[in-house]
Design a protein around this motif. Structure first.
Motif, PDB file in Angstrom:
ATOM      1  N   ILE A  93      54.080  14.529 -70.595  1.00 55.21           N
ATOM      2  CA  ILE A  93      55.269  13.827 -70.114  1.00 55.21           C
ATOM      3  C   ILE A  93      54.864  12.809 -69.059  1.00 55.21           C
ATOM      4  O   ILE A  93      54.230  13.158 -68.064  1.00 55.21           O
ATOM      5  N   PHE A  94      55.239  11.556 -69.275  1.00 61.48           N
ATOM      6  CA  PHE A  94      55.061  10.504 -68.283  1.00 61.48           C
ATOM      7  C   PHE A  94      56.406  10.274 -67.603  1.00 61.48           C
ATOM      8  O   PHE A  94      57.414  10.052 -68.275  1.00 61.48           O
ATOM      9  N   ALA A  95      56.427  10.327 -66.282  1.00 55.35           N
ATOM     10  CA  ALA A  95      57.657  10.079 -65.531  1.00 55.35           C
ATOM     11  C   ALA A  95      57.674   8.631 -65.047  1.00 55.35           C
ATOM     12  O   ALA A  95      56.701   8.153 -64.464  1.00 55.35           O
ATOM     13  N   VAL A  96      58.763   7.947 -65.297  1.00 54.81           N
ATOM     14  CA  VAL A  96      58.963   6.580 -64.802  1.00 54.81           C
ATOM     15  C   VAL A  96      59.992   6.662 -63.683  1.00 54.81           C
ATOM     16  O   VAL A  96      61.157   6.985 -63.922  1.00 54.81           O
ATOM     17  N   LEU A  97      59.555   6.395 -62.452  1.00 55.46           N
ATOM     18  CA  LEU A  97      60.441   6.565 -61.300  1.00 55.46           C
ATOM     19  C   LEU A  97      60.030   5.639 -60.181  1.00 55.46           C
ATOM     20  O   LEU A  97      58.932   5.069 -60.184  1.00 55.46           O
ATOM     21  N   GLU A  98      60.936   5.494 -59.206  1.00 56.94           N
ATOM     22  CA  GLU A  98      60.653   4.644 -58.063  1.00 56.94           C
ATOM     23  C   GLU A  98      59.500   5.239 -57.253  1.00 56.94           C
ATOM     24  O   GLU A  98      59.189   6.425 -57.343  1.00 56.94           O
ATOM     25  N   ALA A  99      58.858   4.375 -56.448  1.00 54.78           N
ATOM     26  CA  ALA A  99      57.758   4.832 -55.600  1.00 54.78           C
ATOM     27  C   ALA A  99      58.216   5.993 -54.722  1.00 54.78           C
ATOM     28  O   ALA A  99      59.303   5.963 -54.146  1.00 54.78           O
ATOM     29  N   SER A 100      57.396   7.034 -54.637  1.00 54.23           N
ATOM     30  CA  SER A 100      57.755   8.243 -53.914  1.00 54.23           C
ATOM     31  C   SER A 100      56.649   8.624 -52.941  1.00 54.23           C
ATOM     32  O   SER A 100      55.520   8.149 -53.035  1.00 54.23           O
ATOM     33  N   ALA A 101      56.989   9.506 -52.012  1.00 52.56           N
ATOM     34  CA  ALA A 101      56.009   9.992 -51.047  1.00 52.56           C
ATOM     35  C   ALA A 101      54.961  10.849 -51.762  1.00 52.56           C
ATOM     36  O   ALA A 101      55.252  11.465 -52.802  1.00 52.56           O
ATOM     37  N   PRO A 102      53.727  10.920 -51.218  1.00 53.64           N
ATOM     38  CA  PRO A 102      52.668  11.707 -51.867  1.00 53.64           C
ATOM     39  C   PRO A 102      53.063  13.153 -52.132  1.00 53.64           C
ATOM     40  O   PRO A 102      52.739  13.704 -53.188  1.00 53.64           O
ATOM     41  N   GLU A 103      53.787  13.791 -51.198  1.00 57.92           N
ATOM     42  CA  GLU A 103      54.157  15.187 -51.414  1.00 57.92           C
ATOM     43  C   GLU A 103      55.139  15.334 -52.571  1.00 57.92           C
ATOM     44  O   GLU A 103      55.133  16.340 -53.294  1.00 57.92           O
ATOM     45  N   GLU A 104      55.996  14.320 -52.788  1.00 59.79           N
ATOM     46  CA  GLU A 104      56.914  14.364 -53.921  1.00 59.79           C
ATOM     47  C   GLU A 104      56.161  14.187 -55.235  1.00 59.79           C
ATOM     48  O   GLU A 104      56.474  14.835 -56.248  1.00 59.79           O
ATOM     49  N   ILE A 105      55.135  13.319 -55.216  1.00 57.44           N
ATOM     50  CA  ILE A 105      54.311  13.118 -56.399  1.00 57.44           C
ATOM     51  C   ILE A 105      53.589  14.412 -56.764  1.00 57.44           C
ATOM     52  O   ILE A 105      53.525  14.802 -57.935  1.00 57.44           O
ATOM     53  N   MET A 106      53.042  15.111 -55.767  1.00 56.41           N
ATOM     54  CA  MET A 106      52.360  16.369 -56.031  1.00 56.41           C
ATOM     55  C   MET A 106      53.331  17.390 -56.611  1.00 56.41           C
ATOM     56  O   MET A 106      52.969  18.178 -57.482  1.00 56.41           O
ATOM     57  N   GLY A 107      54.584  17.364 -56.157  1.00 48.13           N
ATOM     58  CA  GLY A 107      55.590  18.261 -56.711  1.00 48.13           C
ATOM     59  C   GLY A 107      55.807  18.007 -58.197  1.00 48.13           C
ATOM     60  O   GLY A 107      55.948  18.942 -58.989  1.00 48.13           O
ATOM     61  N   LEU A 108      55.822  16.729 -58.579  1.00 48.69           N
ATOM     62  CA  LEU A 108      55.992  16.384 -59.992  1.00 48.69           C
ATOM     63  C   LEU A 108      54.810  16.869 -60.821  1.00 48.69           C
ATOM     64  O   LEU A 108      54.983  17.401 -61.924  1.00 48.69           O
ATOM     65  N   LEU A 109      53.605  16.687 -60.304  1.00 50.63           N
ATOM     66  CA  LEU A 109      52.415  17.129 -61.033  1.00 50.63           C
ATOM     67  C   LEU A 109      52.406  18.650 -61.184  1.00 50.63           C
ATOM     68  O   LEU A 109      51.966  19.180 -62.206  1.00 50.63           O
ATOM     69  N   GLN A 110      52.896  19.350 -60.162  1.00 52.39           N
ATOM     70  CA  GLN A 110      52.936  20.809 -60.237  1.00 52.39           C
ATOM     71  C   GLN A 110      53.949  21.296 -61.262  1.00 52.39           C
ATOM     72  O   GLN A 110      53.760  22.340 -61.897  1.00 52.39           O
ATOM     73  N   ILE A 111      55.043  20.557 -61.435  1.00 51.56           N
ATOM     74  CA  ILE A 111      56.025  20.906 -62.461  1.00 51.56           C
ATOM     75  C   ILE A 111      55.411  20.760 -63.848  1.00 51.56           C
ATOM     76  O   ILE A 111      55.749  21.498 -64.777  1.00 51.56           O
ATOM     77  N   GLY A 112      54.480  19.821 -63.996  1.00 57.13           N
ATOM     78  CA  GLY A 112      53.826  19.644 -65.288  1.00 57.13           C
ATOM     79  C   GLY A 112      53.820  18.229 -65.816  1.00 57.13           C
ATOM     80  O   GLY A 112      53.523  17.998 -66.997  1.00 57.13           O
ATOM     81  N   VAL A 113      54.123  17.231 -64.962  1.00 59.20           N
ATOM     82  CA  VAL A 113      54.072  15.838 -65.396  1.00 59.20           C
ATOM     83  C   VAL A 113      52.623  15.428 -65.644  1.00 59.20           C
ATOM     84  O   VAL A 113      51.728  15.752 -64.864  1.00 59.20           O
ATOM     85  N   GLU A 114      52.381  14.749 -66.732  1.00 60.41           N
ATOM     86  CA  GLU A 114      51.045  14.261 -67.063  1.00 60.41           C
ATOM     87  C   GLU A 114      50.634  13.154 -66.105  1.00 60.41           C
ATOM     88  O   GLU A 114      49.528  13.135 -65.581  1.00 60.41           O
ATOM     89  N   ASP A 115      51.535  12.201 -65.898  1.00 62.65           N
ATOM     90  CA  ASP A 115      51.266  11.068 -65.020  1.00 62.65           C
ATOM     91  C   ASP A 115      52.606  10.441 -64.686  1.00 62.65           C
ATOM     92  O   ASP A 115      53.641  10.814 -65.237  1.00 62.65           O
ATOM     93  N   PHE A 116      52.603   9.495 -63.765  1.00 65.25           N
ATOM     94  CA  PHE A 116      53.845   8.828 -63.379  1.00 65.25           C
ATOM     95  C   PHE A 116      53.595   7.336 -63.253  1.00 65.25           C
ATOM     96  O   PHE A 116      52.486   6.878 -62.969  1.00 65.25           O
ATOM     97  N   ILE A 117      54.643   6.565 -63.485  1.00 65.32           N
ATOM     98  CA  ILE A 117      54.559   5.104 -63.464  1.00 65.32           C
ATOM     99  C   ILE A 117      55.729   4.584 -62.660  1.00 65.32           C
ATOM    100  O   ILE A 117      56.863   5.061 -62.811  1.00 65.32           O
ATOM    101  N   THR A 118      55.475   3.611 -61.794  1.00 60.94           N
ATOM    102  CA  THR A 118      56.532   3.035 -60.969  1.00 60.94           C
ATOM    103  C   THR A 118      56.787   1.588 -61.368  1.00 60.94           C
ATOM    104  O   THR A 118      55.846   0.857 -61.708  1.00 60.94           O
ATOM    105  N   PRO A 119      58.053   1.151 -61.374  1.00 62.02           N
ATOM    106  CA  PRO A 119      58.371  -0.247 -61.661  1.00 62.02           C
ATOM    107  C   PRO A 119      57.758  -1.173 -60.610  1.00 62.02           C
ATOM    108  O   PRO A 119      57.530  -0.736 -59.472  1.00 62.02           O
ATOM    109  N   PRO A 120      57.490  -2.437 -60.952  1.00 61.20           N
ATOM    110  CA  PRO A 120      57.715  -3.061 -62.263  1.00 61.20           C
ATOM    111  C   PRO A 120      56.717  -2.575 -63.306  1.00 61.20           C
ATOM    112  O   PRO A 120      55.546  -2.343 -62.986  1.00 61.20           O
ATOM    113  N   LEU A 121      57.204  -2.405 -64.532  1.00 62.55           N
ATOM    114  CA  LEU A 121      56.362  -1.891 -65.601  1.00 62.55           C
ATOM    115  C   LEU A 121      55.447  -2.997 -66.130  1.00 62.55           C
ATOM    116  O   LEU A 121      55.903  -4.098 -66.439  1.00 62.55           O
ATOM    117  N   LYS A 122      54.166  -2.679 -66.232  1.00 57.87           N
ATOM    118  CA  LYS A 122      53.171  -3.643 -66.707  1.00 57.87           C
ATOM    119  C   LYS A 122      52.318  -2.996 -67.787  1.00 57.87           C
ATOM    120  O   LYS A 122      51.939  -1.824 -67.663  1.00 57.87           O
TER     121      LYS A 122
END
Length: 379
Positions: A93-122
């Motif tokens: 699962i790739f999450a597309v979301l606004e820029a977040s704090a490092p601790e929030e990103i780690m929370g997403l990875l712990q849930i099981g997100v493969e990677d995350f992408i922040t806009p603007p999409l390139k």
């Protein structure tokens, strides 16, 4: 060429992002994908209607899911991801979301997100990550992935709570392709951690290139990083690629990042933003597919205040942070580390390993790092 199915789920008012994402995926000449888009509708109680999505996953059988979460708060993001991970345990699962704090990103990875992408999409941010994920899912079975995780962490020695808390998140960091900033005092294992991040990641078959920024003369830093063209300066009789070129497809580890001169920090920032760099004397920008992992033994906030590290570069590098504890915070590991350092002292082929006298006062050793401890033991 095999067709890879991609499911795009929109969880809110972000239709423009979904459209942009679909265009990037469908226009790629390097990937053969079929994209299907669905809406993940939220209930009044804050849950999600699961029937339609469950059917979509079961019938479409996607290889990868993109979950567009822009505009959602952290509770909504976590709820959506928890629901989706329960529905599709093995699908990246790739999450597309606004820029977040490092601790929030780690929370997403712990849930099981493969990677995350922040806009603007390139395309340069999305397609290489997607390609590596698809290749991994095609070639690696769960047993191989588990073996890689075990081998990637086998050089870490320690059982203390502080140590394990830091080490256990390395496989999560490796799963993402985001920039990483590793902090910790000298000798706490920053380069070892960076290597583990690399060799547990989808970039493991490509080069890991380390550079100590504090060991390069100021006038050579730019040339070392970006290379030069023939005639770029007096004595440049031929072109020379830099470390960004050498690390193509892999990881560039920048140790002592706070020692990098400010003019080079500006160019590094440009690369992190646009994935492009210009060798000395070159007329054109070059694209670089490189993950950057940086490290420092300094107090990062103090380095920023003192003007040694640019604030905007710190922001870019610290998408994910890893803080390594000093040895004084993990004294229970001293006996294990002592045996580890003494083991190589045995003669080749010998079954005897030097033993440590019980008189060695481990609890009273005032060591900051493993190197310091090794020096004390050899005295």
């Amino acid at each position: 060429m095999e067709t890879d199915k991609i499911l795009v789920l929109n969880s809110g008012p972000a239709e423009h992002l979904c459209t942009n994402l679909r265009q990037i995926l469908e226009r790629s000449t390097d990937l053969n994908v079929k994209v299907e888009q669905r809406s993940l509708l939220e209930t009044l109680s804050g849950g999600f209607f699961c029937g339609e999505i469950s059917n979509a996953i079961a019938h479409f059988r996607p290889r990868v899911i993109f979950l567009v979460l822009a505009g959602k708060n952290s509770d909504q993001v976590n709820a959506a991801l928890t629901f989706l991970r329960a529905e599709s345990m093995d699908i990246p699962i790739f999450a597309v979301l606004e820029a977040s704090a490092p601790e929030e990103i780690m929370g997403l990875l712990q849930i099981g997100v493969e990677d995350f992408i922040t806009p603007p999409l390139k395309p340069v941010d999305i397609l290489p990550r997607l390609w590596r994920t698809l290749e991994r899912t095609r070639t690696e079975d769960p047993l191989t992935q588990a073996l890689k995780a075990r081998l990637g962490l086998q050089q870490f020695v320690g059982e203390s709570q502080a140590f394990l808390a830091a080490i256990k998140i390395i496989p999560l960091i490796a799963r993402s392709d985001a920039n990483v900033l590793i902090t910790g005092e000298t000798g706490t294992g920053k380069e070892l951690s960076a290597r583990a991040v690399h060799y547990l990641s989808g970039r493991s078959s490509q080069p890991f290139v380390p550079l100590n920024c504090g060991a390069i003369p100021l006038e050579l830093v730019e040339n070392e990083l970006f290379g030069h063209q023939r005639g770029a300066f007096t004595g440049a009789s031929g072109a020379q690629p830099g470390l960004f070129h050498e690390a193509t497809g892999g990881t560039l580890f920048l140790d002592e990042i706070d020692s990098m001169p400010l003019f080079a920090q500006v160019k590094l920032l440009r690369f992190l933003q646009d994935r492009e760099y210009r060798p000395l004397g070159a007329a054109k920008m070059l694209h670089g597919d490189v993950r950057v992992v940086a490290a420092t033994n300094a107090d990062v906030e103090e380095a920023v205040k003192a003007g040694k590290l640019r604030q905007d570069l710190y922001y870019r590098l610290s998408t994910i942070t890893l803080q390594l504890p000093p040895l004084r915070e993990r004294r229970d590991d001293i006996p294990l580390l002592a045996r580890y350092f003494l083991s190589p002292q045995s003669p080749p082929g010998s079954l005897c390993v030097p033993r440590i006298s019980r008189q060695v006062p481990f609890k009273n050793l005032c060591c900051t790092t493993g190197r310091e401890m090794c020096a004390n033991l050899s005295m």
